[in-house]
Motif scaffolding. Structure first.
Motif, PDB file in Angstrom:
ATOM      1  N   LYS A 147       0.814  -1.221   0.000  1.00  0.00           N
ATOM      2  CA  LYS A 147       0.000   0.000   0.000  1.00  0.00           C
ATOM      3  C   LYS A 147       0.846   1.269   0.000  1.00  0.00           C
ATOM      4  CE  LYS A 147      -0.528  -0.064   5.056  1.00  0.00           C
ATOM      5  NZ  LYS A 147       0.277   1.173   5.278  1.00  0.00           N
ATOM      6  N   ASP A 148       2.127   1.180   0.380  1.00  0.00           N
ATOM      7  CA  ASP A 148       3.008   2.347   0.400  1.00  0.00           C
ATOM      8  C   ASP A 148       3.859   2.472  -0.857  1.00  0.00           C
ATOM      9  OD1 ASP A 148       2.184   3.120   2.989  1.00  0.00           O
ATOM     10  OD2 ASP A 148       3.495   1.577   3.861  1.00  0.00           O
ATOM     11  N   GLY A 149       3.630   1.584  -1.818  1.00  0.00           N
ATOM     12  CA  GLY A 149       4.387   1.664  -3.065  1.00  0.00           C
ATOM     13  C   GLY A 149       5.716   0.953  -3.053  1.00  0.00           C
ATOM     14  N   ASN A 150       5.979   0.133  -2.025  1.00  0.00           N
ATOM     15  CA  ASN A 150       7.204  -0.674  -1.982  1.00  0.00           C
ATOM     16  C   ASN A 150       7.016  -1.925  -2.842  1.00  0.00           C
ATOM     17  OD1 ASN A 150       8.561   1.025  -0.023  1.00  0.00           O
ATOM     18  ND2 ASN A 150       7.118   0.186   1.481  1.00  0.00           N
ATOM     19  N   ILE A 151       8.024  -2.266  -3.594  1.00  0.00           N
ATOM     20  CA  ILE A 151       7.937  -3.424  -4.490  1.00  0.00           C
ATOM     21  C   ILE A 151       8.210  -4.711  -3.718  1.00  0.00           C
ATOM     22  CG2 ILE A 151       8.905  -4.521  -6.537  1.00  0.00           C
ATOM     23  CD1 ILE A 151       9.536  -1.761  -7.627  1.00  0.00           C
ATOM     24  N   LEU A 152       7.256  -5.631  -3.769  1.00  0.00           N
ATOM     25  CA  LEU A 152       7.379  -6.908  -3.059  1.00  0.00           C
ATOM     26  C   LEU A 152       7.938  -8.014  -3.950  1.00  0.00           C
ATOM     27  CD1 LEU A 152       3.925  -6.836  -1.232  1.00  0.00           C
ATOM     28  CD2 LEU A 152       6.147  -6.068  -0.356  1.00  0.00           C
ATOM     29  N   GLY A 153       7.818  -7.839  -5.223  1.00  0.00           N
ATOM     30  CA  GLY A 153       8.303  -8.851  -6.161  1.00  0.00           C
ATOM     31  C   GLY A 153       8.041  -8.424  -7.597  1.00  0.00           C
ATOM     32  N   ILE A 154       8.823  -8.996  -8.522  1.00  0.00           N
ATOM     33  CA  ILE A 154       8.690  -8.665  -9.947  1.00  0.00           C
ATOM     34  C   ILE A 154       8.687  -9.963 -10.749  1.00  0.00           C
ATOM     35  CG2 ILE A 154       9.740  -7.493 -11.931  1.00  0.00           C
ATOM     36  CD1 ILE A 154      10.943  -5.471 -10.026  1.00  0.00           C
ATOM     37  N   THR A 155       7.816 -10.053 -11.725  1.00  0.00           N
ATOM     38  CA  THR A 155       7.724 -11.249 -12.560  1.00  0.00           C
ATOM     39  C   THR A 155       8.862 -11.288 -13.583  1.00  0.00           C
ATOM     40  OG1 THR A 155       6.376 -10.224 -14.291  1.00  0.00           O
ATOM     41  CG2 THR A 155       5.210 -11.131 -12.379  1.00  0.00           C
TER      42      THR A 155
END
Length: 232
Positions: A147-155
């Protein structure tokens, strides 16, 4: 023999044209009779389906790479306001290996965002002409964000193939680290119209260039007359 071949060519040629024309008519009738809105195609939107999202995912964004200088960067404050994000958050500032955020660096509108953290899936819909966007920005990834715009993972990355001579809607599917997409065609019969035009032009050209059959009967009668004159 040549006259016979010419007749056969014309017959086959027009038979193929008639068959193609009939198929096109069937396509028109099928599209006209289709009333199911789920089967409709909206080229001014593209969608993103999510499965097996990381825990804490609030939304996802498409990261794109390509000719950003041609399509133009845009500071999309509308999407930032909708998601209540700060200008300095990770996804807004993301710029690695030529990949940038579509939601915050391009003029597209986030129209729908439904993420179920319990079921680990979601659906997002964007307003924007995907065909134009992905012709200029063909390499894409999907970033899962909190919700804060932090990236949790990328495909993984995927190259979007261009669609020629037709209008399409794009649908992306992100499943954990995997990414796929499909194109829904709006006018599948346009290519057949083009094929018919090419065949017509080619057929006329062949018919014009094809030599006239030689009148063998006239030649034979002329040869007999010449032989009779020599004998006299």
């Amino acid at each position: 023999m040549k006259r016979k071949l010419k007749v056969i060519f014309i017959a086959v040629y027009f038979a193929v044209l008639i068959a193609l024309f009939g198929f096109i008519c069937m396509c028109f009738v099928s599209c006209a009779c289709r009333s199911d809105k789920k089967n409709s195609v909206d080229i001014n939107h593209f969608e993103l389906d999510l499965e097996n999202v990381p825990e804490g995912t609030a939304f996802a964004d498409i990261l794109a790479k390509g000719s950003w200088e041609e399509i133009g960067l845009w500071d999309n404050g509308f999407n930032k306001q909708s998601l209540k994000l700060d200008d300095n958050c990770e996804i807004v500032q993301y710029d690695e290996d030529g990949y940038k955020s579509l939601m915050f660096k391009l003029y597209i509108v986030l129209e729908e965002c439904e993420i179920s953290t319990e079921k680990a899936h979601g659906h997002m819909c964007f307003g924007g002409h995907g065909q134009v966007i992905f012709e200029k920005l063909p390499y894409v990834k999907v970033a899962y964000c909190d919700k804060d715009g932090n990236i949790l993972g990328i495909t993984e990355k995927k190259k979007v193939m261009p669609a020629y001579l037709r209008l399409v809607q794009y649908e992306f599917d992100a499943d954990g680290g995997e990414l796929s997409y499909k194109r829904i065609t709006k006018r599948p019969f346009f290519q057949i119209w083009l094929l018919m035009l090419i065949m017509l032009i080619l057929g006329v050209f062949i018919l014009i260039r094809m030599p006239d059959p030689i009148n063998t009967e006239h030649i034979q009668s002329g040869e007999v007359d010449n032989e009779s004159e020599k004998q006299d």
